[in-house]
Design a protein around this motif. Structure first.
Motif, PDB file in Angstrom:
ATOM      1  N   LEU A  73     -15.301 -22.705 -51.293  1.00  0.00           N
ATOM      2  CA  LEU A  73     -14.684 -24.036 -51.232  1.00  0.00           C
ATOM      3  C   LEU A  73     -15.858 -25.138 -51.123  1.00  0.00           C
ATOM      4  O   LEU A  73     -15.828 -26.277 -51.735  1.00  0.00           O
ATOM      5  N   LEU A  74     -16.770 -25.060 -50.172  1.00  0.00           N
ATOM      6  CA  LEU A  74     -17.598 -25.819 -49.791  1.00  0.00           C
ATOM      7  C   LEU A  74     -18.747 -26.013 -50.994  1.00  0.00           C
ATOM      8  O   LEU A  74     -19.220 -27.083 -51.395  1.00  0.00           O
TER       9      LEU A  74
ATOM     10  N   LEU B  56     -22.601 -27.737 -41.823  1.00  0.00           N
ATOM     11  CA  LEU B  56     -21.497 -27.591 -42.614  1.00  0.00           C
ATOM     12  C   LEU B  56     -21.191 -26.239 -43.188  1.00  0.00           C
ATOM     13  O   LEU B  56     -20.080 -25.744 -43.160  1.00  0.00           O
ATOM     14  N   HIS B  57     -22.296 -25.365 -43.470  1.00  0.00           N
ATOM     15  CA  HIS B  57     -22.244 -24.070 -43.807  1.00  0.00           C
ATOM     16  C   HIS B  57     -21.592 -23.246 -42.774  1.00  0.00           C
ATOM     17  O   HIS B  57     -20.680 -22.442 -42.982  1.00  0.00           O
TER      18      HIS B  57
ATOM     19  N   ASP C 134     -12.291 -34.000 -50.165  1.00  0.00           N
ATOM     20  CA  ASP C 134     -11.705 -35.491 -49.941  1.00  0.00           C
ATOM     21  C   ASP C 134     -12.676 -36.086 -49.076  1.00  0.00           C
ATOM     22  O   ASP C 134     -12.084 -37.570 -48.777  1.00  0.00           O
ATOM     23  N   LEU C 135     -13.820 -35.812 -48.834  1.00  0.00           N
ATOM     24  CA  LEU C 135     -14.862 -36.570 -48.158  1.00  0.00           C
ATOM     25  C   LEU C 135     -16.268 -36.334 -48.762  1.00  0.00           C
ATOM     26  O   LEU C 135     -16.674 -35.463 -49.278  1.00  0.00           O
ATOM     27  N   VAL C 136     -16.866 -37.633 -48.441  1.00  0.00           N
ATOM     28  CA  VAL C 136     -18.194 -37.416 -48.750  1.00  0.00           C
ATOM     29  C   VAL C 136     -19.272 -38.180 -47.669  1.00  0.00           C
ATOM     30  O   VAL C 136     -18.931 -39.060 -46.948  1.00  0.00           O
ATOM     31  N   PHE C 137     -20.328 -37.181 -47.077  1.00  0.00           N
ATOM     32  CA  PHE C 137     -21.315 -37.622 -46.003  1.00  0.00           C
ATOM     33  C   PHE C 137     -22.523 -38.221 -46.590  1.00  0.00           C
ATOM     34  O   PHE C 137     -23.044 -37.503 -47.668  1.00  0.00           O
ATOM     35  N   GLN C 138     -23.099 -39.080 -46.144  1.00  0.00           N
ATOM     36  CA  GLN C 138     -24.393 -39.577 -46.634  1.00  0.00           C
ATOM     37  C   GLN C 138     -25.452 -39.211 -45.420  1.00  0.00           C
ATOM     38  O   GLN C 138     -25.185 -39.753 -44.100  1.00  0.00           O
TER      39      GLN C 138
ATOM     40  N   HIS D 206     -14.253 -31.287 -46.646  1.00  0.00           N
ATOM     41  CA  HIS D 206     -12.652 -31.259 -46.784  1.00  0.00           C
ATOM     42  C   HIS D 206     -12.386 -31.633 -45.112  1.00  0.00           C
ATOM     43  O   HIS D 206     -12.451 -30.967 -44.313  1.00  0.00           O
ATOM     44  N   ARG D 207     -11.664 -32.644 -45.333  1.00  0.00           N
ATOM     45  CA  ARG D 207     -11.127 -33.207 -44.122  1.00  0.00           C
ATOM     46  C   ARG D 207     -10.546 -32.404 -43.277  1.00  0.00           C
ATOM     47  O   ARG D 207     -10.556 -32.126 -42.026  1.00  0.00           O
TER      48      ARG D 207
END
Length: 349
Positions: free
Chosen positions: A158-159, A221-222, A166-170, A179-180
């Protein structure tokens, strides 16, 4: 585990002939019988097993199945009287024990030949015995064949595939989709931020994460999605690069309150303390309140040679400028207990 129990009556005809023809240590083997999915026999030594016991009869239970392992069985054997009833004085019950390759014998029923021959229990020159044999049998259920959990694989996909993200990080010039709901479920900090004040703004524009390298956030995130961090969990990875990453991930895990990742990183750093990295690890532990890591560093530096090597390392100046209090604590520990007053003076400076 269930128990299968069966009883068998075995007749050894020609008692006198077997006694005359078979020497000490020679035996008669009964017809095999099956209990619990395994083949068994009773082994009958009419003139004993050893020279010192030639005046006795020995009867053993024997597991014949060559490939059997850890078979649990209980064994009772009795000589039967003329009415077909067990004779208590010629009976033996073995407690439940494990039979396997190399250990296939029960304890013996031992009978003195003179006593048996003087009794009424040899009918028509035939020795009649009964075996009662309960065997524990493993029943394979559907539950034992259920495959191990693959939830981490599905969430990892999924990642990786960014499905329904529904989210993007910079982070450090790179963008990461997420995903929130997953982040909120795994981190109380993300939950507070993503489900409240940041809810509206995060959907419209990337969320900027400052003071963190992109590869560190990627590993974070992983772990959130898969509960694993391969770079740190692989046994052969013991290089300095991995230790540095463990330090960065420890700070990130602390920042977002991901407890298990903190424990993994702290253990990694604590198990790989050396003179080059100890100053950096000690500063990290002091600044972020990692007590186990701090104690491991202080114990390593209790050696004067390790302390001297740490002072000559690249991280010493940073430790001295950022955490002078921990240096005082370290020096105070190194002073012998009889100089307690000097210890107190150092800690008061």
């Amino acid at each position: 585990m269930v128990s299968e129990e069966r009883s068998f009556v075995l007749k050894f005809d020609g008692y006198s002939r077997a006694k005359a023809l078979l020497n000490n240590g020679q035996l008669v083997i009964s017809t095999p019988f099956s209990v619990g999915g395994h083949k068994w026999t009773v082994r009958y030594y009419p003139n004993g097993v050893l020279k010192n016991y030639a005046e006795f009869i020995f009867l053993y239970l024997h597991l014949e199945s060559a490939d059997a392992e850890d078979v649990k069985a209980k064994f009772s054997v009795s000589v039967l009287d003329k009415n077909g009833e067990p004779v208590p004085s010629y009976s033996r019950t073995n407690p439940m024990r494990t039979f396997s390759e190399g250990s296939v014998w029960s304890s013996a029923l031992v009978i003195k030949k003179a006593d048996l021959e003087a009794s009424w229990h040899l009918r028509d020159d035939c020795l009649t015995i009964r075996c009662d044999l309960p065997v524990m049998k493993e029943i394979k259920s559907e539950e034992t064949r259920v495959a191990p959990s693959d939830l981490h694989q599905h969430l990892g996909d999924l990642l990786k595939n960014k499905d329904a993200a529904d989210l993007v990080f910079q982070v450090g010039g790179q963008r990461f989709s997420a995903h929130r709901c997953v982040l909120a479920a795994r981190s109380s900090v993300f939950k507070a931020e993503l489900l409240s004040a940041m809810k509206e703004s995060s959907a419209a524009s990337p969320i900027e994460i400052r003071d963190m390298e992109a590869d560190v956030f990627k590993s974070l995130l992983h772990f959130i999605y898969t509960d694993s961090v391969p770079l740190l969990e692989t046994a052969c990875n013991k290089g300095e690069t991995d230790v540095v990453m463990a330090g960065h991930l420890l700070v990130a895990a602390d920042r977002f309150n991901i407890v298990r990742l903190k424990q993994i990183c702290e253990e990694k750093l604590g198990n790989h303390i050396d003179s080059n990295m100890v100053a950096t690890s000690l500063a990290l532990a002091e600044q972020h309140g990692f007590h186990r890591l701090k104690e491991a560093c202080l114990q390593f530096l209790a050696s004067l040679s390790n302390f001297d090597a740490m002072v000559a390392s690249d991280g010493y100046e940073h430790l001295k400028s950022s955490c002078p209090s921990v240096l005082k604590e370290l020096i105070a520990r190194m002073i012998p207990s009889e100089f307690k007053s000097a210890n107190d003076v150092i800690m008061a400076i």
